[in-house]
Design a protein around this motif. Structure first.
Motif: not given
Lengths: 495, 522
Positions: B339-340, B343, B347, B390, B397-399, B473, B477
């Motif tokens: 996932y990261q 992200n 981002s 993010s 947020t996705n982060g 984003i 998230g």
């Protein structure tokens, strides 16, 4: 009762490429003599000579399916897949050299007829080197080839460098030939024969019992190493490659290497690397390979002349072929080794012919030697020349999916199959070093804002030839399967 | 067929652009084509089944049967989103280059299209040599992109990038060859370079814990070095800031967004599943350099005077998270890492786009030249703030989802590493917010005042490319499961069968294999 000395007709069929080349070399010369020593139209001369080359090529191609080794002329020559494959390659190299020479300032014009005569006869010598089963024939063939080359270099219209190069090559070449012949004398004294297939039967016992055999091997190896510019016997290569007219450089850098490596391959199949005593040579040849790659690459980094850079890169490539040779010399599973050597030589031929072809385009007169600074901004002036040179350089650096990548791949594969891990690692390290100097001309051509002086000329035939080479470099890389199968087929028939 | 189409469509389009477009129209053609490519890649949704662990959309033909190199494409949960990320970021990056790249535009477009082809190819190739070809070939267009359209030190940066990456990958090539030969030895001489066949080698690669000179460890490091340089993990990261700073905006976006993922994807596809024992035993090395990279990247980012360099170092820090997540080797860790990766693509890609936009207006990337931009360019400020949130992993947020999953997984695997790495979250917030404060708040000064009259705020074109990223984003998230469910099955399979991992591919045999199979029956 006298036995009639008869040569079967098959033998003549086998050497027919050679006969065609020889006839092809004579026709233009005869024409010139009949015209009272006035130079005929170079295009006519070229066409006549090419006729011989194409005939030789056609016959070689038709012989290709014939794969069982056939010994001709009382075992002096051997015809197997590798013989035919190298004959095809030599014919192609000769044709390319003849075509590019027609348009190059250093070679065309007066004495072009003589040039073609020497070129084709050098090719005759090359074919004999590749076909020879007898070390004495190998020696004579190498001499035929080299003597023609000395003259070809000296014939250049450029006055200074070419004469120096020819003389240097002649002196050092003769010296190496003498060493080679000395080695053959030892072989004959010990084994009672100079036929490779017969000497091979005695290698194991000889290597075990007689230390002189080691001397014989070392001397012969030095002879081979000199001809393919293995470090530390490479010192002549950069000067000669630079001094020779560029079409001749391309011819030498590819043709000589093809056939001498084939002869080397036959020699290494004496299997002396396998026997316990002469097996001590293994680390020596390994170090030769490593040194060749490393010295060649590091020296290439420091060059400012493109031709000299390619000369050193050619030295480095010899090191890679050497890895394949060592793998082939380690016996049994050597199939991979033979193929690797042949594939590498083939790939190297295509890339190098192309690269030198591009350099020929840059030369407006015989005195031009392109410096790396001169090609700055070439992509703006001659995008196609820049793109093609970039393709050749990327392929020489081994970037997939070019033919150069697969060549390296097969060499590494052969080395790892034979357990030569550290040789493979050295090969990998050198590929990285090499990438640095292969990228540099690309940087100069595409990324510098300043402009150099070089403009690619309108030499039509040279353009066609280089374009074909560029297409082959990429095309045969992507469709490498049929090529590899052909090489494998050829290599399988080796002793 | 779909995967072949997605892979080679851009290359075909490149030829079309080369033949049809003029210098002026090239960008428009290319934009249209990259959008077509994105839509084509969306077609994968129609055929991809989220709950299946094995390969899908498989294509298997022979390419070089003599050495077991097949044209073998497939996609599974590990690569699915990365392909979409690639096809999404390419048109966005191109729009980001709309006005900033203004010399040799046609060549630029060809470069972008070829690059897209090689990037997609890297993610779908299921044969190691095919993978290697794409992996290496992607260097070439990137090399030209940085070298021709880059900043003043572009040549140094691009050569360093090329040589560094090649130095790693050439040893991977040796590793691949070694694996092929081991496979041939253990399978009656039948040679194969398919990744799925390499997975079957478990138990065949001798491993001695603690020593270095054993087959599995050596091969593991041969592959890992290549990927570690590409990621880049801490001691191998020095090419990254150079490349990023010198690259043109689209180059930075694609480099950060996609090319770095090739490294982490390589770990996931090769290093971890093929060498399970070695990966487990040497996980501490990657924990160490991953965690160190997080802190180091963040600390170095803190002192950067240059915006782009700051974002580049933040990449080093973020990719450190991905590394520790991968080597936690539990579902949360790997899921989080995956996932990261996405992200970071979204981002950091957006951050590079934003930095590029402001640079185009002011021609300065020095943070000290800015101040009080918020009052002059409100839309830009909003976009920048959202992306910053993010990047520093603020909840919603996705982060946040990615880093949370990674830290959760790492905590289970190794508490110290997790505790140490969590510092990176704080440091990340501090350098990003410091930059935001300097640039956007306070009194307008420096270039902000000088270039005021030119209008510093976003243009509709720029809004158009930022909107999808901002939507992503928040979507990623708030509803992570939309994305995670596509990867879950594959990740579960990878983790649960650690040590006897295999990837099922539908039985589409290459012609030569079919012959072999038939002969086997006989």
């Amino acid at each position: 009762m006298t036995t009639a000395f008869q040569i079967p007709i098959e033998d003549y069929i086998c050497i027919s490429p050679l006969i065609f080349l020889f006839i092809g070399s004579l026709i233009p010369l005869t024409l010139k003599v009949l015209r009272g020593n006035r130079e005929p139209n170079p295009s006519v001369t070229l066409c006549l000579a090419l006729l011989g080359v194409v005939a030789a090529l056609a016959v070689s191609c038709s012989l290709f399916p014939k794969m069982t080794p056939y010994y001709a002329f009382s075992n002096a020559l051997v015809f197997d897949g590798i013989s035919v494959l190298s004959a095809i390659l030599v014919c192609i190299v000769t044709a390319v050299a003849a075509v590019t020479a027609r348009e190059n300032g250093a070679t065309t014009g007066p004495q072009f007829t003589e040039f073609l005569f020497l070129l084709l006869n050098s090719a005759v010598g090359m074919l004999l080197v590749a076909w020879s089963n007898d070390l004495i024939v190998t020696f004579i063939a190498i001499e035929i080839m080299s003597l023609c080359l000395y003259l070809l270099i000296a014939l250049s219209h450029e006055e200074l460098l070419s004469k120096e190069a020819a003389f240097k090559y002649f002196v050092l070449g003769s010296f190496a030939s003498a060493v080679f012949l000395y080695g053959i004398a030892f072989v004959y004294g010990l084994a009672g024969s100079t036929y490779i297939n017969i000497v091979a039967q005695y290698t194991a016992t000889l290597a075990h019992q007689n230390s002189l055999f080691l001397v014989a091997l070392v001397l012969t190896l030095i002879g081979f190493c000199f001809k393919v510019a293995i470090v530390p016997f490479h010192a002549w290569a950069p000067d000669v490659y630079e001094g020779a007219p560029t079409p001749v450089t391309g011819f030498m850098a590819t043709g000589v290497k093809i056939v001498v490596f084939v002869a080397f391959l036959r020699f290494i199949h004496l299997d002396f690397l396998l026997s316990d005593k002469s097996g001590h040579l293994l680390p020596v040849v390994e170090w030769l390979a490593v040194l060749t790659m490393t010295v060649g690459n590091i020296a290439a980094i420091m060059q400012s002349s493109l031709k000299r850079m390619l000369a050193y890169s050619s030295v480095a490539h010899s090191g890679y072929v050497m890895i394949g040779l060592i793998a082939a010399g380690l016996g049994e599973h050597a199939r991979g080794g033979n193929e690797a050597v042949m594939y590498y030589v083939l790939a190297y031929t295509i890339m190098t012919l192309g690269a030198f072809g591009i350099l020929t385009l840059f030369e407006k007169s015989e005195k031009d030697i392109s410096q790396i600074d001169d090609i700055r901004g070439l992509s703006r002036r001659n995008p196609w020349a820049a793109v093609m040179l970039a393709v050749f350089l990327m392929s020489l650096a081994g970037i997939p999916p070019t033919i150069g990548f697969f060549a390296k791949f097969f060499v590494f594969k052969a080395a790892i199959t034979q357990g030569l891990y550290w040789l493979a690692v050295w090969g990998a390290i050198n590929a990285v070093i090499a990438a640095y100097y292969y990228l540099r001309p690309i940087v100069y051509m595409f990324m510098r804002d300043e402009d150099g002086v070089v403009v690619a000329d309108r030499y039509n035939l040279t353009w066609v030839v280089t374009a074909i080479m560029a297409l082959l470099t990429v095309g045969l890389g992507i469709a490498t399967q049929p090529l590899y199968e052909a090489v494998k087929l050829a290599a399988r028939s080796l002793l | 067929m779909l995967l072949s189409i997605i892979t080679f469509l851009p290359a075909v389009f490149a030829l079309v652009v080369w033949g049809v477009a003029s210098e002026k129209t090239a960008k428009k053609w290319t934009l249209a084509f990259t959008i077509v490519e994105f839509i084509a890649s969306l077609l994968m949704f129609a055929h991809f089944k989220p709950g299946v662990a094995g390969l899908q959309l498989v294509e298997h033909r022979s390419w070089i049967p003599a050495i077991g190199v097949d044209y073998f494409l497939g996609v599974d949960g590990l690569s699915f989103w990365l392909i979409l990320l690639t096809t999404l970021l390419t048109p966005l990056a191109l729009v980001g280059a709309w006005t900033s790249v203004n010399k040799r535009e046609k060549t630029f477009c060809l470069t972008v299209l070829f690059l897209e082809s090689t990037m997609v190819g890297t993610f779908v190739a299921m044969n190691s040599i095919l993978f290697y070809c794409f992996f290496e070939a992607s260097l070439v267009p990137m090399y030209f992109m940085i070298g021709i359209w880059g900043g003043p030190r572009r040549i140094y940066a691009t050569v360093k990038f090329f040589i560094y990456t090649m130095a790693g990958s050439i040893f991977m090539l040796l590793g691949i060859i070694a694996l092929m030969l081991i496979y041939a030895k253990t399978h009656d001489g039948q040679i194969s370079a398919n990744i799925t066949d390499f997975y079957k080698l478990h138990g065949q690669l001798p491993f001695v814990a603690g020593t270095f000179l054993n087959t599995q460890t050596l091969l593991f490091f041969a592959f890992s070095l290549a990927f570690a340089i590409k990621v880049p993990v801490f001691p191998f990261h020095t090419w990254l800031p150079d490349a990023h700073v010198e690259a043109p905006t689209p180059g930075s976006v694609i480099l950060a967004g996609v090319l770095l993922k090739m490294g982490t994807y390589g770990f996931l596809r090769f290093s971890i599943p093929i060498f399970p024992e070695a990966a487990e035993h040497w996980a501490w090395v990657f924990f160490l350099i991953g965690a160190f990279g997080i802190i180091y990247g963040a600390l170095v980012a803190m002192v950067q005077p240059d915006m782009k360099k700051l974002v580049a170092y933040s990449s080093v820090s973020h990719m450190g998270y991905v590394m520790i997540g991968l080597f936690a080797m539990n579902p949360q860790g790997i899921m989080g890492a995956l996932y990261q990766m996405l992200n970071h693509g979204v981002s950091t890609g957006a951050l590079f786009l934003l930095v590029g936009m402001i640079y185009e207006r002011t021609h300065s990337r020095e943070i000290k030249d800015y101040g009080g931009l918020a009052s002059i360019a409100p839309l830009f400020t909003i976009a920048f703030l959202i992306v910053t949130m993010s990047s520093i992993a603020v909840p919603m947020t996705n982060g946040f989802v990615g880093e949370f999953l990674i830290l959760l997984g790492t905590f289970e695997a190794n508490r110290f590493v997790a505790a140490f790495s969590v510092l990176g979250v704080i440091l990340g917030a501090s350098y990003m917010l410091w930059m935001v404060k300097k640039i956007f708040f306070g009194k307008p000064k420096g270039v902000v005042v000088e270039k005021h009259e030119h209008g510093l705020d976003l243009l509709p074109r720029e809004i158009a490319i930022l909107v999808p990223l901002v939507i992503l984003i928040f979507w990623m998230g708030l509803f992570p499961n939309t994305f995670l469910r596509y990867s879950e099955a594959s990740v579960e399979n990878l983790v649960q069968h650690h040590g006897q991992y295999e990837v099922q591919a539908p039985k589409v045999l290459a012609p030569h294999l079919r012959v072999a199979a038939r002969e086997g029956v006989r």
